[in-house]
Design an enzyme around this catalytic site. Structure first.
Site, PDB file in Angstrom:
ATOM      1  N   GLU A  61     -14.142   6.676  33.169  1.00  0.00           N
ATOM      2  CA  GLU A  61     -14.524   7.175  31.849  1.00  0.00           C
ATOM      3  C   GLU A  61     -15.354   8.460  31.922  1.00  0.00           C
ATOM      4  OE1 GLU A  61     -13.045   3.206  31.430  1.00  0.00           O
ATOM      5  OE2 GLU A  61     -14.627   3.991  32.744  1.00  0.00           O
ATOM      6  N   HIS A 130     -16.077  -6.293  26.110  1.00  0.00           N
ATOM      7  CA  HIS A 130     -14.837  -6.202  25.338  1.00  0.00           C
ATOM      8  C   HIS A 130     -15.082  -6.471  23.852  1.00  0.00           C
ATOM      9  CE1 HIS A 130     -13.503  -6.943  29.446  1.00  0.00           C
ATOM     10  NE2 HIS A 130     -12.315  -6.472  29.124  1.00  0.00           N
TER      11      HIS A 130
END
Length: 325
Positions: A61, A130
């Site tokens: 990322e 998540h």
């Protein structure tokens, strides 16, 4: 032209329009190409625009966002996808110390029009990393705009408005609402993405929500009507900047305010709204501003996430508390 589509399809269609109309726009992220993303938001776009504009990135990322910053400085308009909310933190430094500061650091000479798409929130039976809601961490950083749609029409237009913005924009997508269907008017733009919207008028109390909790707030207003209470619901839409004028006007009318979000109430966006509205509408308030959110704890396992997430019962309970003053 009005079309019924899911919130997810509305984002896909909006991305398609961006790529079609701007040859400097490109998409980048993990598995967004052939797979079409974990939630299939970019499904089919690689076939239409090719691998040079829909780019499958390495798993990293910090590299995704860092590359996007460099591309933006060279005249491109990158829209990057972070696969899940909890995966954004390796890129946190790039976002907060580089992307957010570029315009000010260059004394206005440089812009970094990067859009960072982040699916966020719970309600899908998944685990920590998540199902989180990290919006307050980014809202504390000046230089970032942060928006989140709650319905398909807004999703279609707000992603395009984000791409047109010369400031960096974090676009939080409420993942448990991806399959929520709604009418999308593809010819009449939505309200300015950085403005709040009164989605249900009322006279007795105001509920401010955003993203995944707007449907919950509307359902709460329906339930409260059975007790003779008229609840105004505001979809915040923009987390930074916050449209305090719309909230203030509502509270001056209703005298009561409940702010709800999935993120923990401790240090959350609700606290900033409560403080500002207390300053701006103190003489109109009939009760303290109340907050309904998650607990100050790591996101729980799926068996008990329903006890963690705000729901209609919790909102009704705090409405009762407000009316008890």
């Amino acid at each position: 032209m009005t079309t019924t589509m899911t919130l997810a399809k509305a984002i896909t269609t909006g991305l398609d329009k961006i790529l079609e109309s701007d040859d400097k726009a490109l998409l980048m992220g993990e598995d967004i190409g052939r797979l079409g993303g974990v939630y299939r938001i970019t499904d089919g776009l690689i076939d239409k625009y090719g691998t040079h504009r829909v780019i499958d990135s390495p798993l990293g990322e910090a590299g995704i966002v860092g590359t996007a910053v460099g591309m933006a400085l060279r005249g491109f308009n990158p829209l990057v996808e972070i696969q899940f909310d909890g995966f954004v933190f390796p890129a946190f430094s790039q976002i907060t110390t580089q992307l957010a500061k570029m315009h000010a650091r260059s004394e206005g000479r440089l812009t970094a029009p990067v859009v960072i798409r982040i699916p966020y929130g719970g309600g899908i039976g998944s685990i920590e990393h998540h199902s989180e809601s990290p919006e307050a961490l980014f809202a504390h950083t000046a230089g970032l705009r942060i928006i989140t749609p709650s319905n398909a029409h807004d999703a279609y237009w707000m992603i395009q408005q984000a791409a047109a913005c010369q400031d960096p924009v974090i676009f939080f997508e409420p993942k448990r609402r991806y399959w929520l269907k709604g009418e999308v008017d593809t010819e009449t733009p939505a309200l300015d993405a950085f403005k709040a919207q009164v989605v249900r008028p009322g006279t007795d109390a105001t509920i401010v929500a955003y993203g995944p909790l707007v449907p919950i707030a509307l359902a709460t207003a329906d339930a409260a009507l059975e007790d003779g209470r008229s609840i105004e619901v505001i979809d915040l839409r923009s987390i930074s900047p916050i449209d305090f004028d719309t909230i203030t006007e509502s509270v001056q009318k209703t005298g009561r305010l409940i702010v709800t979000h999935e993120a923990p109430t401790f240090g959350g966006i609700g606290g900033e709204i409560a403080a500002r509205i207390t300053e701006r509408a103190f003489l109109s308030l009939e009760a303290p501003v109340l907050r309904v959110g998650g607990f100050h704890m790591p996101y729980p396992v799926s068996k008990v996430e329903s006890q963690y997430l705000p729901d209609i019962d919790k909102l009704l309970e705090d409405l009762d508390r407000s009316f008890a003053y």
